[in-house]
Scaffold this active site. Structure first.
Site, PDB file in Angstrom:
ATOM      1  N   GLU A  18       0.818  -1.125  -0.010  1.00  0.00           N
ATOM      2  CA  GLU A  18      -0.011  -0.003  -0.090  1.00  0.00           C
ATOM      3  C   GLU A  18       1.006   1.344  -0.201  1.00  0.00           C
ATOM      4  O   GLU A  18       0.589   2.421  -0.644  1.00  0.00           O
ATOM      5  CB  GLU A  18      -1.026   0.070   1.283  1.00  0.00           C
ATOM      6  CG  GLU A  18      -2.332  -1.028   1.192  1.00  0.00           C
ATOM      7  CD  GLU A  18      -1.764  -2.480   1.350  1.00  0.00           C
ATOM      8  OE1 GLU A  18      -0.668  -2.811   1.777  1.00  0.00           O
ATOM      9  OE2 GLU A  18      -2.691  -3.233   0.950  1.00  0.00           O
ATOM     10  N   HIS A  40     -11.497  -4.774   8.550  1.00  0.00           N
ATOM     11  CA  HIS A  40     -11.817  -4.706   7.360  1.00  0.00           C
ATOM     12  C   HIS A  40     -13.137  -3.889   7.291  1.00  0.00           C
ATOM     13  O   HIS A  40     -13.970  -4.042   6.391  1.00  0.00           O
ATOM     14  CB  HIS A  40     -11.875  -6.137   6.822  1.00  0.00           C
ATOM     15  CG  HIS A  40     -10.723  -6.746   6.224  1.00  0.00           C
ATOM     16  ND1 HIS A  40     -10.004  -7.162   6.887  1.00  0.00           N
ATOM     17  CD2 HIS A  40     -10.606  -7.050   4.728  1.00  0.00           C
ATOM     18  CE1 HIS A  40      -8.931  -7.684   5.865  1.00  0.00           C
ATOM     19  NE2 HIS A  40      -9.232  -7.735   4.941  1.00  0.00           N
TER      20      HIS A  40
END
Ligand SMILES: Cc1ncc(C[n+]2csc(CCOP(=O)(O)OP(=O)(O)O)c2C)c(N)n1
Ligand SMILES: [Mg+2]
Length: 763
Positions: free
Chosen positions: A498, A567
């Site tokens: 990321e 998440h």
């Protein structure tokens, strides 16, 4: 889209052969370089600029101590990370690249900055020199007919701008916004020094990727410290730059200035397990990233290595990893006297190979200069430095009323016409839009792909990348089909990385691409926070409003699926807190498509937050071209009793609550700001002035949330209009739990919103 090879099982016994990594291959001296084509003038230029770097920094030593005679009353503040001892690298490297090649630099970057521009000015045309000087030309007595005269002025102006930046002056390279640790100069490709150790690793790969995709022939030289090589982003960037799918290579040269120490931690024998950092190249591709170890005390050796590296990069064989051994003669900063961690013996041994001692000796030995000539060069350089320092100290202090200047670009790519249109011949298939149902509706995730497709057709600088976005079409199918149309050059997968995804997007955007990067879940932006918060958000302001970063990071929010703590978070407040970013969080397909297109055209970094529940809803989305301006909210329902502000999926939840409220005789005005930064404060405040009540609904936990910011802004704008306290319906202050009853309790429901509407109204 087919790939070039299949991954078949193979269990052949053997060993992994790692090619040797060369060390100190440069075996020439000044005399042989002169024989091989280096001119005496070039050799003197190298010396002059090493002198400029050395004397510039020695001036800082004196300024810091308050004993600099030419400006005795000047109070020097700011960082003092000096590169005294390391000048051969800065000058040797910059002499080996082209004036318009990119560099990224570090907190110890005065030398890089001085050398980059100084060497670029050496070969700049008269026109370029005058362009560089701009209005400042009038400060100098210039003979317009003489390039030498213009060059002399430009060099003086360069030293002046460098000092002025360190002194926090308006005339500085970054208008005094950056200071010594954040110098950049966009005339000559200096993309910025970085005070986050390792912070520019990914941006350099991104800039190089842009150069490769735009085929502009540039390379990016990224100077990093030995300490920086151990940071996670270094490894992510090495991996990004070596991805096999970059068939033309990634033209980035990572040049490690191994001065043996981080701040005080010693690379060899203490904080790493390796004698040579060049060895790390072996971990990233089968040619060791062409790694080699270079004598960083010899400007000719550095020049040679960087030259060969740049050539490799331009031939499509990048990236290259160079480890240049050197030493900083001073402490980490001037508050460090080095006693605690290094010996006199060691310091003396390195000072024996001081390039400012050995190189003039070589010049004399080769007959290029005599002793008097050397002294004359020193005196001339010293005079230039002194003149620049004195002039900079008398520079203009920035006016506090200009504090916002340079934060956001007010430009877009709206009016580019057909200049960057994707040629039809480049398309691999026929562009097609999603099939609408009878009411013109499509799935919202198809609206994402459609917006991307339209913008990619309109502007070939738009590239889409991230984890799994290529053949698979992204974890939520939002990029499906794009690769079949645009190919792997413009739609590609990255490693699960990321920080590299976001950092390369920042670098690529500064170098001419308009990247749209995807971070699968907003939870994962935490892996990339330095790149988002310290780099993308700050680069424009810190560099005096001179950098432009037209990049979008698309990401999604989950929740309600039992995915629990990592998440399901709503982390918008983590990105709204950085001035310099725009943040968008649409709640419908129509808004999403129009806003995403605007975000891609915007010249600022935009964090674009989509919601997984919204992806799977349907909405009427016109096929015809339209955009929605960033910063404008939308009134979904007009009402008179209470204003409810809700964004992203919570707008849909609030909508249900508002419908229920209406059945009970309560009139709700529902506002979706759509863009969180900039926030349509006026729309919200106007509504509250009408209703006198405000309820904010969000999926994020209560403490430190974006809703608090909305509440604050409303009380600031129209406290007197509020009849009752503002309330925020939020998640609990817990990580999102998995078990269904807990998760249902945690995420605001229509019933809960309704209950709160009534409570705010005192019903
Ligand atoms: C991410 C980060 N961690 C720590 C620091 C504090 N710091 C500033 S410079 C430095 C040492 C960096 O070492 P190296 O990369 O070798 O560069 P050098 O200072 O030797 O030029 C440290 C620890 C920082 N600025 N950024
Ligand atoms: Mg170091």
């Amino acid at each position: 889209m087919p790939k070039d090879f299949d991954v078949l099982p193979s269990f052949q016994r053997g060993t992994i052969e790692i090619p040797p990594i060369p060390q100190f291959v440069f075996d020439r001296d000044l005399e042989s370089e002169l024989a091989a084509g280096l001119t005496a003038a070039d050799a003197i230029t190298l010396y002059d600029h090493m002198l400029h770097v050395r004397l510039f920094e020695e001036t800082i030593v004196q300024l810091k101590s308050g004993r600099y005679k030419p400006i005795p009353d000047f109070r020097f503040i700011g960082a003092t990370h000096l590169s005294i001892g390391q000048e051969a690298i800065a000058v040797g490297a910059m002499a080996a690249i082209n004036p318009d090649d990119y560099i990224t630099s570090t907190h110890r970057g005065h030398g890089h900055s001085i050398a980059k521009v100084a060497l670029a000015l050496e070969t700049a045309s008269t026109e370029q020199l005058l362009g560089f000087l701009g209005d400042s030309a009038s400060k100098y007595e210039i003979d317009e007919a003489s390039r030498e005269s213009i060059h002399t002025a430009a060099m003086q102006e360069h030293l002046f701008r460098t000092f002025a930046e360190l002194f926090g002056k308006e005339e500085g390279y970054c208008r005094g916004r950056g200071g010594g640790m954040h110098i950049a100069d966009f005339h000559f490709g200096h993309l910025g020094a970085n005070a986050i150790v390792g912070g520019s690793y990914a941006m350099a790969a991104g800039a190089a990727m842009a150069a490769s995709k735009l085929k502009d022939g540039k390379v990016c030289l990224s100077l990093v410290g030995d300490g920086a090589t151990n940071n996670g982003i270094a490894h992510e960037a090495y991996n990004f730059a070596t991805m096999a799918q970059f068939e033309d290579g990634c033209p980035v040269i990572y040049l490690i200035e191994n001065n043996q120490y981080g701040m005080t931690g010693q690379q060899v024998g203490e904080v790493t397990g390796t004698l040579r950092l060049a060895r790390r190249g072996a971990g990233y591709n089968d040619v060791n990233m062409h790694a080699e170890v270079v004598n960083g005390m010899d400007p000719l050796a550095v020049r040679d290595a960087v030259r060969r590296a740049a050539e490799k990069c331009r031939n499509g064989e990048g990236p290259v990893l160079l480890e240049c051994l050197t030493y900083r003669f001073k402490g980490h900063s001037l508050s460090d006297n080095c006693e605690a961690y290094r010996s006199d013996t060691e310091e003396c041994a390195w000072m024996d190979v001081d390039p400012l001692k050995t190189f003039p000796e070589a010049l004399i030995a080769a007959g290029v200069l005599d002793q008097a000539g050397v002294e004359q060069r020193q005196a001339a350089a010293q005079a230039r430095i002194e003149q620049a320092a004195v002039a900079a100290a008398a520079g203009t202090d920035p006016d506090p009323s200009t504090i916002y200047e340079g934060l956001l670009a007010d430009s877009t790519s709206e009016n580019i016409g057909d200049e960057w249109k994707t040629p039809e011949g480049e398309l691999l298939s026929e562009p097609s839009k999603a099939r609408r149902d009878g009411q013109g509706r499509i799935l919202v995730r198809h609206a994402v792909a459609e917006a991307l497709m339209e913008e990619m057709l309109r502007d070939r600088r738009v590239v889409v990348y991230g984890e799994d976005v290529a053949d698979y079409g992204g974890a939520f199918g939002a990029t499906r089909g794009l690769i079949d149309l645009f190919g792997r050059q413009r739609v590609f997968n990255t490693a699960i990385s990321e920080a590299a995804i976001c950092g390369t997007a920042a670098g690529a955007s500064m170098a001419g691409l308009r990247p749209v990067a995807e971070i699968m879940y907003i939870d994962f932006v935490l892996m990339a926070m330095d790149q988002i918060g310290n780099q993308a958000a700050k680069n424009r302001y810190m560099f005096g409003g001179k950098a432009t970063l037209p990049m979008v990071i698309r990401t999604s929010v989950g929740g309600g699926k039992g995915y629990a703590g990592q998440h399901s978070q709503s982390l918008e407040a983590v990105v709204t807190m950085f001035p310099g970013l725009k943040v968008v969080a649409p709640s419908s397909g129509y808004d999403l498509k129009g806003l995403l297109k605007s975000a891609i055209r915007d010249d600022n970094p935009v964090i674009f937050i989509e919601h997984q529940h919204v992806y799977t809803s349907k909405d009427a989305v016109p096929e015809e071209e339209y955009t929605i301006p960033l910063g404008e909210g939308k009134i979904w329902r007009e009402g008179s009793d209470i204003t409810v502000v809700a964004y992203s999926h919570m707008r849909l939840v609030a909508e249900e609550a508002a419908a229920m409220a209406e059945e009970q005789g309560i009139s709700v005005e529902l506002i979706d700001p759509r863009t969180l930064i900039p926030l349509d404060e006026k729309m919200i405040a106007d509504s509250v002035r009408k209703t006198g009540h405000l309820l904010i609904v969000q999926q994020a936990p209560a403490t430190g949330c974006f809703g608090e910011h909305i509440a604050f802004k409303v009380q600031e704008a129209c406290f007197e209009a509020l009849k009752r306290p503002v309330r925020i319906v939020a998640a609990y202050d817990v990580p999102p739990p998995m078990a269904a009853p807990l998760e249902e309790e945690n995420i605001p429901s229509p019933e809960k919103v309704l209950r709160n509407i009534k409570e705010v109204l005192g019903k």
